[in-house]
Enzyme design. Structure first.
Site, PDB file in Angstrom:
ATOM      1  N   ALA A   1      -0.286  -1.696   5.478  1.00 23.77           N
ATOM      2  CA  ALA A   1      -0.565  -0.503   6.286  1.00 23.77           C
ATOM      3  C   ALA A   1       0.337   0.656   5.868  1.00 23.77           C
ATOM      4  O   ALA A   1      -0.108   1.805   5.771  1.00 23.77           O
ATOM      5  CB  ALA A   1      -0.388  -0.812   7.766  1.00 23.77           C
ATOM      6  N   SER A   2       1.606   0.360   5.598  1.00 22.96           N
ATOM      7  CA  SER A   2       2.532   1.431   5.219  1.00 22.96           C
ATOM      8  C   SER A   2       2.150   2.037   3.877  1.00 22.96           C
ATOM      9  O   SER A   2       2.227   3.255   3.689  1.00 22.96           O
ATOM     10  CB  SER A   2       3.972   0.907   5.183  1.00 22.96           C
ATOM     11  OG  SER A   2       4.200   0.036   4.092  1.00 22.96           O
ATOM     12  N   LYS A   3       1.728   1.203   2.931  1.00 29.42           N
ATOM     13  CA  LYS A   3       1.386   1.713   1.608  1.00 29.42           C
ATOM     14  C   LYS A   3       0.024   2.414   1.613  1.00 29.42           C
ATOM     15  O   LYS A   3      -0.162   3.419   0.921  1.00 29.42           O
ATOM     16  CB  LYS A   3       1.424   0.589   0.583  1.00 29.42           C
ATOM     17  CG  LYS A   3       2.827   0.037   0.342  1.00 29.42           C
ATOM     18  CD  LYS A   3       3.788   1.112  -0.145  1.00 29.42           C
ATOM     19  CE  LYS A   3       5.156   0.552  -0.498  1.00 29.42           C
ATOM     20  NZ  LYS A   3       6.084   1.580  -1.017  1.00 29.42           N
TER      21      LYS A   3
ATOM     22  N   ILE B   1       5.336  -6.386 -10.799  1.00 23.42           N
ATOM     23  CA  ILE B   1       6.357  -5.839 -11.681  1.00 23.42           C
ATOM     24  C   ILE B   1       7.551  -6.799 -11.674  1.00 23.42           C
ATOM     25  O   ILE B   1       7.961  -7.291 -10.619  1.00 23.42           O
ATOM     26  CB  ILE B   1       6.818  -4.439 -11.220  1.00 23.42           C
ATOM     27  CG1 ILE B   1       5.605  -3.503 -11.052  1.00 23.42           C
ATOM     28  CG2 ILE B   1       7.828  -3.856 -12.206  1.00 23.42           C
ATOM     29  CD1 ILE B   1       4.829  -3.230 -12.308  1.00 23.42           C
TER      30      ILE B   1
ATOM     31  N   ASN C   1      10.712   6.575  -3.897  1.00 23.18           N
ATOM     32  CA  ASN C   1      10.629   5.197  -4.383  1.00 23.18           C
ATOM     33  C   ASN C   1      11.155   4.185  -3.392  1.00 23.18           C
ATOM     34  O   ASN C   1      10.645   3.057  -3.330  1.00 23.18           O
ATOM     35  CB  ASN C   1      11.388   5.071  -5.705  1.00 23.18           C
ATOM     36  CG  ASN C   1      11.590   3.625  -6.099  1.00 23.18           C
ATOM     37  OD1 ASN C   1      10.668   2.940  -6.530  1.00 23.18           O
ATOM     38  ND2 ASN C   1      12.812   3.134  -5.925  1.00 23.18           N
TER      39      ASN C   1
ATOM     40  N   SER D   1       1.473   1.089  -3.643  1.00 26.20           N
ATOM     41  CA  SER D   1       1.320  -0.306  -4.057  1.00 26.20           C
ATOM     42  C   SER D   1      -0.155  -0.637  -4.140  1.00 26.20           C
ATOM     43  O   SER D   1      -0.978  -0.044  -3.424  1.00 26.20           O
ATOM     44  CB  SER D   1       1.988  -1.244  -3.039  1.00 26.20           C
ATOM     45  OG  SER D   1       1.688  -2.601  -3.329  1.00 26.20           O
TER      46      SER D   1
ATOM     47  N   TYR E   1       3.248  -4.133   5.664  1.00 30.04           N
ATOM     48  CA  TYR E   1       3.490  -3.566   4.343  1.00 30.04           C
ATOM     49  C   TYR E   1       2.240  -2.860   3.816  1.00 30.04           C
ATOM     50  O   TYR E   1       2.303  -1.717   3.350  1.00 30.04           O
ATOM     51  CB  TYR E   1       3.922  -4.666   3.378  1.00 30.04           C
ATOM     52  CG  TYR E   1       4.221  -4.176   1.985  1.00 30.04           C
ATOM     53  CD1 TYR E   1       5.360  -3.416   1.722  1.00 30.04           C
ATOM     54  CD2 TYR E   1       3.374  -4.468   0.920  1.00 30.04           C
ATOM     55  CE1 TYR E   1       5.642  -2.957   0.450  1.00 30.04           C
ATOM     56  CE2 TYR E   1       3.647  -4.021  -0.362  1.00 30.04           C
ATOM     57  CZ  TYR E   1       4.790  -3.272  -0.590  1.00 30.04           C
ATOM     58  OH  TYR E   1       5.053  -2.819  -1.869  1.00 30.04           O
TER      59      TYR E   1
END
Length: 253
Positions: A150-152, A181, A83, A135, A148
């Site tokens: 690209a990482s997800k 969220i 997480n 995500s 971000y």
């Protein structure tokens, strides 16, 4: 209880989405080690089914020790929840190599090597489940989120690859792609708008369900993917976004 007697390591489980996952795991009977950089809130420090492990997950050399210590404290390992993560906005004109590397170290490299370190512990218990928090920005994106997103997207791909490689060992690997969220991070972001309340209303209107998600919504999905009811589910990324990415934008009449 869906997770009765199960032993879980949750990274970043003390706040935000991680806290929603942790609370639902505890309600369903799991015993948990939370690995994160910051101390746990006082109520969790006193909880008999929670142990805290202070950890810098950007330190690749420390990751095997973190997983081994968690498994030693628990007496085994049935579930790994990846997480912990980070997000910042940066124009592609301004993004630095150091910023890119920091994002990838926590959001993508750490889940890979946490999984690697967890494999023997999970296999020793007859298999198990790895659940990673991706995500909707691994599917679509917003401006300034090149690193971000690209990482997800990489984490979603890693989920599929690990599922293929680890299925024979009885280890299932899935991801959850949350949308909007209600967390402190989201609240801080919305506070930057000239009219935060109006911004929330506009965002809620984009969701077919008419609301933003709660951390417990992601916790419910994580319980399902961690537990026996999903025993034939692997290699999947479950989108939990209130229908936000399903609804095509249209001008208001």
């Amino acid at each position: 209880m869906q997770l009765q007697g199960m032993l879980a390591l949750i990274t970043g489980g003390g706040h935000g989405i991680g806290r929603g996952i942790l609370d639902r795991f505890l309600e369903e009977g799991a015993t948990v080690v939370v690995a994160q950089r910051r101390p746990l809130p006082a109520d969790l420090e006193r909880h008999p089914a929670v142990q805290s492990l202070q950890a810098d997950l950007t330190d690749a050399a420390a990751i095997p020790r973190i997983v081994d210590e968690a498994a030693e404290r628990l007496g085994g390992l049935d579930v790994l929840v990846n997480n912990a993560g980070m997000m910042f906005e940066r124009s592609p004109h301004e993004l630095t190599v150091a910023e890119w590397d920091r994002m990838m170290a926590l959001n993508l490299r750490a889940p890979m090597f946490l999984a690697q370190a967890a494999i023997p512990h999970l296999a020793r218990r007859g298999g198990g489940s790895i659940v990673s928090i991706g995500s909707v920005e691994g599917i679509g994106t917003n401006p300034g989120h090149a690193a971000y997103s690209a990482s997800k997207a990489g984490l979603h791909g890693l989920t599929r690859a690990l599922a293929v490689d680890l299925g024979a060992e009885g280890i299932r690997v899935n991801a959850i792609a949350p949308g909007w969220i209600r967390t402190d991070l989201a609240q801080d972001y919305l506070a930057g708008f000239a009219d935060p309340a109006a911004a929330v209303g506009e965002i809620e209107a984009l969701h077919p369900l008419g609301r933003l998600g709660a951390p417990e919504d992601i916790g419910d999905a994580a319980v399902f993917l961690a537990g026996p009811q999903s025993r034939f589910v692997t290699g999947q990324t479950m989108v939990v976004d209130g229908g936000r990415t399903t609804r095509l934008p249209m001008p208001q009449r």
